[in-house]
Motif scaffolding. Structure first.
Motif, PDB file in Angstrom:
ATOM      1  N   GLU A   1     -24.337  -6.555  39.868  1.00  0.00           N
ATOM      2  CA  GLU A   1     -24.796  -5.804  41.032  1.00  0.00           C
ATOM      3  C   GLU A   1     -23.819  -4.706  41.444  1.00  0.00           C
ATOM      4  N   VAL A   2     -22.526  -4.992  41.387  1.00  0.00           N
ATOM      5  CA  VAL A   2     -21.541  -4.057  41.938  1.00  0.00           C
ATOM      6  C   VAL A   2     -21.136  -2.988  40.931  1.00  0.00           C
ATOM      7  N   VAL A   3     -20.832  -3.374  39.681  1.00  0.00           N
ATOM      8  CA  VAL A   3     -20.288  -2.401  38.733  1.00  0.00           C
ATOM      9  C   VAL A   3     -21.202  -2.167  37.537  1.00  0.00           C
ATOM     10  N   GLY A   4     -22.364  -2.838  37.481  1.00  0.00           N
ATOM     11  CA  GLY A   4     -23.265  -2.654  36.358  1.00  0.00           C
ATOM     12  C   GLY A   4     -22.817  -3.336  35.088  1.00  0.00           C
ATOM     13  N   LEU A   5     -22.073  -4.438  35.222  1.00  0.00           N
ATOM     14  CA  LEU A   5     -21.590  -5.164  34.054  1.00  0.00           C
ATOM     15  C   LEU A   5     -22.771  -5.679  33.232  1.00  0.00           C
ATOM     16  N   PRO A   6     -22.755  -5.456  31.910  1.00  0.00           N
ATOM     17  CA  PRO A   6     -23.834  -5.998  31.083  1.00  0.00           C
ATOM     18  C   PRO A   6     -23.785  -7.515  31.050  1.00  0.00           C
ATOM     19  N   GLN A   7     -24.931  -8.148  31.009  1.00  0.00           N
ATOM     20  CA  GLN A   7     -25.006  -9.602  30.981  1.00  0.00           C
ATOM     21  C   GLN A   7     -24.720 -10.120  29.573  1.00  0.00           C
ATOM     22  N   GLY A   8     -24.252 -11.365  29.504  1.00  0.00           N
ATOM     23  CA  GLY A   8     -24.098 -12.010  28.211  1.00  0.00           C
ATOM     24  C   GLY A   8     -22.765 -11.810  27.520  1.00  0.00           C
ATOM     25  N   MET A   9     -21.756 -11.280  28.206  1.00  0.00           N
ATOM     26  CA  MET A   9     -20.441 -11.132  27.581  1.00  0.00           C
ATOM     27  C   MET A   9     -19.824 -12.505  27.337  1.00  0.00           C
ATOM     28  N   GLY A  10     -19.284 -12.719  26.147  1.00  0.00           N
ATOM     29  CA  GLY A  10     -18.620 -13.966  25.817  1.00  0.00           C
ATOM     30  C   GLY A  10     -17.124 -13.864  26.035  1.00  0.00           C
ATOM     31  N   ARG A  11     -16.460 -15.007  26.006  1.00  0.00           N
ATOM     32  CA  ARG A  11     -15.008 -15.021  26.165  1.00  0.00           C
ATOM     33  C   ARG A  11     -14.364 -14.174  25.069  1.00  0.00           C
ATOM     34  N   GLY A  12     -13.480 -13.276  25.477  1.00  0.00           N
ATOM     35  CA  GLY A  12     -12.844 -12.374  24.540  1.00  0.00           C
ATOM     36  C   GLY A  12     -13.536 -11.033  24.393  1.00  0.00           C
ATOM     37  N   ASP A  13     -14.692 -10.850  25.035  1.00  0.00           N
ATOM     38  CA  ASP A  13     -15.379  -9.556  25.001  1.00  0.00           C
ATOM     39  C   ASP A  13     -14.763  -8.585  26.006  1.00  0.00           C
ATOM     40  N   ALA A  14     -14.827  -7.299  25.664  1.00  0.00           N
ATOM     41  CA  ALA A  14     -14.347  -6.244  26.554  1.00  0.00           C
ATOM     42  C   ALA A  14     -15.450  -5.210  26.741  1.00  0.00           C
ATOM     43  N   TRP A  15     -15.518  -4.676  27.945  1.00  0.00           N
ATOM     44  CA  TRP A  15     -16.502  -3.643  28.285  1.00  0.00           C
ATOM     45  C   TRP A  15     -15.774  -2.480  28.928  1.00  0.00           C
ATOM     46  N   GLU A  16     -16.052  -1.265  28.454  1.00  0.00           N
ATOM     47  CA  GLU A  16     -15.459  -0.057  29.022  1.00  0.00           C
ATOM     48  C   GLU A  16     -16.559   0.763  29.684  1.00  0.00           C
ATOM     49  N   GLY A  17     -16.434   0.973  30.977  1.00  0.00           N
ATOM     50  CA  GLY A  17     -17.446   1.710  31.704  1.00  0.00           C
ATOM     51  C   GLY A  17     -16.839   2.517  32.834  1.00  0.00           C
ATOM     52  N   HIS A  18     -17.662   2.787  33.842  1.00  0.00           N
ATOM     53  CA  HIS A  18     -17.220   3.539  35.021  1.00  0.00           C
ATOM     54  C   HIS A  18     -17.832   2.901  36.266  1.00  0.00           C
ATOM     55  N   TRP A  19     -17.147   3.064  37.351  1.00  0.00           N
ATOM     56  CA  TRP A  19     -17.658   2.636  38.651  1.00  0.00           C
ATOM     57  C   TRP A  19     -17.341   3.730  39.662  1.00  0.00           C
ATOM     58  N   GLU A  20     -18.395   4.284  40.232  1.00  0.00           N
ATOM     59  CA  GLU A  20     -18.254   5.394  41.175  1.00  0.00           C
ATOM     60  C   GLU A  20     -17.391   6.510  40.601  1.00  0.00           C
ATOM     61  N   GLY A  21     -17.622   6.827  39.322  1.00  0.00           N
ATOM     62  CA  GLY A  21     -16.918   7.916  38.665  1.00  0.00           C
ATOM     63  C   GLY A  21     -15.514   7.591  38.201  1.00  0.00           C
ATOM     64  N   THR A  22     -15.096   6.343  38.355  1.00  0.00           N
ATOM     65  CA  THR A  22     -13.739   5.930  37.986  1.00  0.00           C
ATOM     66  C   THR A  22     -13.790   5.054  36.741  1.00  0.00           C
ATOM     67  N   PRO A  23     -12.901   5.273  35.766  1.00  0.00           N
ATOM     68  CA  PRO A  23     -12.878   4.400  34.585  1.00  0.00           C
ATOM     69  C   PRO A  23     -12.642   2.946  34.985  1.00  0.00           C
ATOM     70  N   LEU A  24     -13.360   2.050  34.333  1.00  0.00           N
ATOM     71  CA  LEU A  24     -13.241   0.624  34.638  1.00  0.00           C
ATOM     72  C   LEU A  24     -13.375  -0.153  33.336  1.00  0.00           C
ATOM     73  N   ILE A  25     -12.501  -1.132  33.160  1.00  0.00           N
ATOM     74  CA  ILE A  25     -12.547  -2.018  31.999  1.00  0.00           C
ATOM     75  C   ILE A  25     -12.741  -3.440  32.500  1.00  0.00           C
ATOM     76  N   ALA A  26     -13.666  -4.162  31.888  1.00  0.00           N
ATOM     77  CA  ALA A  26     -13.898  -5.577  32.213  1.00  0.00           C
ATOM     78  C   ALA A  26     -13.571  -6.416  30.992  1.00  0.00           C
TER      79      ALA A  26
END
Length: 368
Positions: free
Chosen positions: A157-182
């Motif tokens: 809901e907050v950052v648009g994280l894709p569903q289904g990430m497993g342990r050890g997965d990384a996601w590179e995206g943006h939140w409100e125009g700012t780089p964000l890594i999950a």
């Protein structure tokens, strides 16, 4: 002077109490350790992990160098994936337990709190002609752990994280125009995503997560969850007095990769069944502090390394000699004064040749 997280002022204004740990002034509690731990177990909690060291490793030889310096296999690490690995001395003793993630900008290393300088120095010692360099991100970023069964939905809901990430997965995206890594780390044996954000934007991100119902998790509650799950921590269970196999870090050690520092020692310990002690979980009727000796059958058989009080009472982690690594084995914590405190082993590993992973242990690092 103690370091402070980019979120310090926000924590202080929301009623956090603070403590010193690993050279940082960290939020200890907001409400109570048990209440905060309950939130992490059943809903969604926020853990400020900014004291955990962060490096970017770049250069064409960086991955190969880390593969040769640590216990797990890293040379085949796929993009957007991470693995845990241990830096060991030439005697096979622990220096630190790391996460290494392969991102589009290079490698991201997560070290234990207070270990950043030691890790950087160790890697630099063995960097000779390799094209590899480390850049610290610890002061320029914040690391926010989003923990619990409600974490994935909140992050979606907050950052648009894709569903289904497993342990050890990384996601590179943006939140409100700012780089964000999950980063999916499950660091407390619960669903957990660590958000790496530029320091100036971290308070706004923390506040947005709070507005969606996530509640803060102080270090006292983190200790409850960590000890209950049997997770070792640098400075307590992970020190140069112990090797990764004694600390239960089997999933972070590869026994079929090439040579690395300390490899021969660990291989012999496994092959010949020479592990003499290991980390176990314990329960007591009253709290027992770290460093308390453990006795059984009239002799010292181990030592307490961490303790906490969970919902069902006092719990602890400790190293026990191999003959006493049995569930329900009775031990005594011998304090400097007063009567010994009776305790029992809640869980202990079955050492090679039939190693048994603890309940709730992390899945294979490359499983989906």
């Amino acid at each position: 002077m103690a370091s402070r997280s980019p979120l310090y002022s926000l924590h202080a204004s929301s009623g956090a109490s603070f403590a010193l740990a690993d050279g940082w002034e960290v939020p200890s509690t907001w409400t109570s350790p048990l209440q905060e731990a309950h939130t992490a177990r059943h809903a969604c909690a926020l853990w400020d992990r900014s004291p955990w060291g962060r490096f970017q490793a770049t250069g064409k030889d960086a991955l190969d160098l880390l593969n040769r310096l640590s216990t797990n296999r890293l040379d085949d690490l796929p993009p957007s994936r991470g693995r845990q690995t241990v830096l060991t001395t030439n005697k096979g003793r622990c220096l630190d337990w790391l996460w290494v993630f392969r991102l589009s900008s290079g490698l991201l290393l997560l070290t234990s709190p207070g270990a950043e300088e030691a890790v950087a120095s160790w890697i630099d010692t063995y960097t000779i002609l390799e094209d590899a360099s480390l850049t610290s991100l610890t002061t320029t970023t914040a690391l926010i752990g989003v923990v619990g069964p409600g974490a994935e939905g909140t992050l979606g809901e907050v950052v648009g994280l894709p569903q289904g990430m497993g342990r050890g997965d990384a996601w590179e995206g943006h939140w409100e125009g700012t780089p964000l890594i999950a980063l999916r780390t499950d660091a407390l044996a619960l669903p957990q995503w660590d958000l790496l954000a530029p320091a100036p934007h971290a308070p706004r991100l923390w506040s947005a997560l709070r507005q969606r119902g996530a509640l803060p998790l102080g270090e006292s509650a983190v200790e409850v969850l960590r000890v209950a799950a049997g997770i070792p921590r640098r400075g307590k269970e992970i020190t140069d007095a112990y090797n990764p196999l004694e600390a239960g870090l089997w999933e972070s050690v590869s026994f079929n990769k090439g040579c690395y520092i300390g490899q021969e020692v660990l291989a012999r310990l496994k092959t010949y069944g020479k592990i003499q002690k290991a980390l176990a979980r314990l329960a007591f009727p009253r709290p027992v502090p770290a460093s308390t000796p453990l006795w059984a059958e009239g002799k010292r058989v181990g030592v307490v390394t961490s303790s906490a009080v969970d919902e069902d009472g006092p719990i602890a982690l400790g190293y026990l000699d191999r003959p006493f690594l049995e569930a329900d084995r009775e031990v005594e914590a011998v304090l400097p004064a007063g009567a010994p405190v009776p305790g029992r082993v809640v869980w202990a590993p079955s050492l090679p040749p039939a190693y048994q992973a603890p309940p709730g242990a992390g899945e294979d690092e490359d499983s989906p």
